[in-house]
Design a protein around this motif. Structure first.
Motif, PDB file in Angstrom:
ATOM      1  N   ALA A 133       0.663  -1.014  -0.045  1.00  0.00           N
ATOM      2  CA  ALA A 133       0.026   0.034  -0.104  1.00  0.00           C
ATOM      3  C   ALA A 133       0.725   1.170   0.068  1.00  0.00           C
ATOM      4  O   ALA A 133       0.257   2.457  -0.350  1.00  0.00           O
ATOM      5  CB  ALA A 133      -0.972   0.053   1.068  1.00  0.00           C
ATOM      6  N   VAL A 134       2.072   1.174   0.544  1.00  0.00           N
ATOM      7  CA  VAL A 134       2.866   2.336   0.680  1.00  0.00           C
ATOM      8  C   VAL A 134       3.366   2.803  -0.802  1.00  0.00           C
ATOM      9  O   VAL A 134       2.962   4.056  -1.116  1.00  0.00           O
ATOM     10  CB  VAL A 134       4.122   2.077   1.534  1.00  0.00           C
ATOM     11  N   LEU A 187      -0.316   3.543  -2.826  1.00  0.00           N
ATOM     12  CA  LEU A 187      -0.939   4.855  -2.687  1.00  0.00           C
ATOM     13  C   LEU A 187      -0.381   6.283  -3.081  1.00  0.00           C
ATOM     14  O   LEU A 187      -0.737   7.209  -3.450  1.00  0.00           O
ATOM     15  CB  LEU A 187      -1.390   4.565  -1.299  1.00  0.00           C
ATOM     16  N   SER A 188       1.121   6.076  -2.417  1.00  0.00           N
ATOM     17  CA  SER A 188       1.675   7.279  -2.624  1.00  0.00           C
ATOM     18  C   SER A 188       2.185   7.706  -4.297  1.00  0.00           C
ATOM     19  O   SER A 188       2.042   8.444  -4.657  1.00  0.00           O
ATOM     20  CB  SER A 188       3.299   7.230  -1.841  1.00  0.00           C
ATOM     21  N   CYS A 246       0.183  10.131  -0.241  1.00  0.00           N
ATOM     22  CA  CYS A 246       1.533  10.574   0.458  1.00  0.00           C
ATOM     23  C   CYS A 246       1.056  10.353   1.961  1.00  0.00           C
ATOM     24  O   CYS A 246       1.713   9.816   2.691  1.00  0.00           O
ATOM     25  CB  CYS A 246       2.249  11.704   0.008  1.00  0.00           C
ATOM     26  N   SER A 301       0.051   6.918   3.028  1.00  0.00           N
ATOM     27  CA  SER A 301       1.094   6.121   3.089  1.00  0.00           C
ATOM     28  C   SER A 301       2.178   6.220   4.309  1.00  0.00           C
ATOM     29  O   SER A 301       2.848   5.227   4.761  1.00  0.00           O
ATOM     30  CB  SER A 301       2.126   6.193   1.832  1.00  0.00           C
ATOM     31  N   ALA A 359       6.828  10.406  -2.461  1.00  0.00           N
ATOM     32  CA  ALA A 359       6.402   8.904  -2.679  1.00  0.00           C
ATOM     33  C   ALA A 359       7.930   8.115  -2.737  1.00  0.00           C
ATOM     34  O   ALA A 359       7.824   7.052  -2.323  1.00  0.00           O
ATOM     35  CB  ALA A 359       5.671   9.037  -3.859  1.00  0.00           C
ATOM     36  N   THR A 398       9.015   5.060  -0.413  1.00  0.00           N
ATOM     37  CA  THR A 398       9.324   3.672  -0.943  1.00  0.00           C
ATOM     38  C   THR A 398      10.833   3.403  -0.362  1.00  0.00           C
ATOM     39  O   THR A 398      10.943   2.025   0.007  1.00  0.00           O
ATOM     40  CB  THR A 398       9.325   3.552  -2.312  1.00  0.00           C
TER      41      THR A 398
END
Length: 280
Positions: A23-24, A27-28, A54, A57, A103, A107
């Motif tokens: 999801a990180v 979504l970002s 962001c 996330s 973003a 990550t």
């Protein structure tokens, strides 16, 4: 003590994929993509709304950092920065370039979290927060009959079991070798030494995809009281070879559960694998 025999060599990046980890970046980076798609002058949507990806996330990353035994302060504080960048008033406009940089940073922090801070203690524990039968009874038996295992040996046992369960046979063999070197020739628990020896031998053979040898390390009939599975007849060598490995893994699990309380979260994540050994 050299690095080879130190528990520090047992650290390995987390390879378990938590459902929230995807999801990180989704979504970002997904928010950035939407911001780019709707960035035209005729767009009816304010691209600043897509910064919500962001922000969400950041909170997910902070949660993933929180549930790990070792806390990453950088990941834990990302919600604060998301608020400063995308919610609080500022002198600069929120645009997709800022979102993209943020973003990508999230990550990278996620990868760093998995590489340096180990597995989360809640991975896979929704249905395995306590030991289930027959593993529970076996661990209780070992705690009564093999209470001379040191916490250090228990930690080695936990990591060796976990690495073997993950298919890292060579690393499991290396851990077993380090444990045997630290225990020395005067181990207070000969059964534990035999279990480590079996893991070392069979781990290397599995790593090399070698066939089972005619002669191999196995438990003696005198060890039967602390073994989870009954020893097959001596003339059934293939069965003896497989059961020796099952008994070694289960004994390491129970020894670790008894002697190394800090490794119980790790052991709970491998409970399913241990339970299968009883029925293999």
């Amino acid at each position: 003590m050299s690095d080879k025999n130190s528990p520090c060599i047992l650290q390995k990046p987390d390879t378990f994929l938590h459902p929230l980890e995807l999801a990180v970046p989704v979504l970002s980076l997904g928010g950035v993509l939407l911001a780019m798609l709707f960035s035209g002058p005729e767009s009816p949507i304010d691209v600043r709304y897509f910064a919500a990806g962001c922000i969400i996330s950041s909170f997910i990353l902070a949660y993933l950092a929180w549930i790990r035994p070792r806390k990453d302060i950088v990941a834990l504080t990302t919600p604060i920065y998301s608020f400063l960048f995308f919610v609080a008033p500022s002198d600069f406009a929120v645009n997709f370039v800022l979102e993209l940089l943020y973003a990508v940073s999230l990550t990278i922090l996620l990868i760093r979290l998995k590489m340096r801070f180990g597995a989360a203690t809640e991975y896979g524990l929704s249905r395995e927060k306590t030991l289930e039968e027959p593993l529970k009874t076996y661990c209780e038996t070992i705690s009564r009959q093999a209470n001379d295992i040191s916490p250090g040996s228990g930690h080695y046992a936990a990591v060796a079991f976990a690495r073997f369960a993950q298919g890292d046979y060579r690393l499991a063999a290396d851990v077993a070798d380090a444990a045997l070197a630290e225990m020395g020739n005067n181990s207070p628990s000969p059964v534990l030494a035999t279990a480590f020896s079996i893991i070392r031998e069979q781990g290397l053979l599995l790593e090399e995809s070698a066939e089972s040898p005619a002669e191999f390390i196995e438990f003696s009939s005198q060890d039967s009281d602390v073994l989870a599975r009954s020893l097959p007849p001596a003339n059934k060598r293939n069965d003896c070879y497989e059961v020796s490995l099952d008994n070694a893994l289960l004994f390491l699990y129970a020894a670790a559960w008894t002697a190394s309380l800090k490794d119980r979260p790790l052991l709970l994540t491998g409970q399913g694998f241990a339970q299968k050994l009883f029925a293999s």
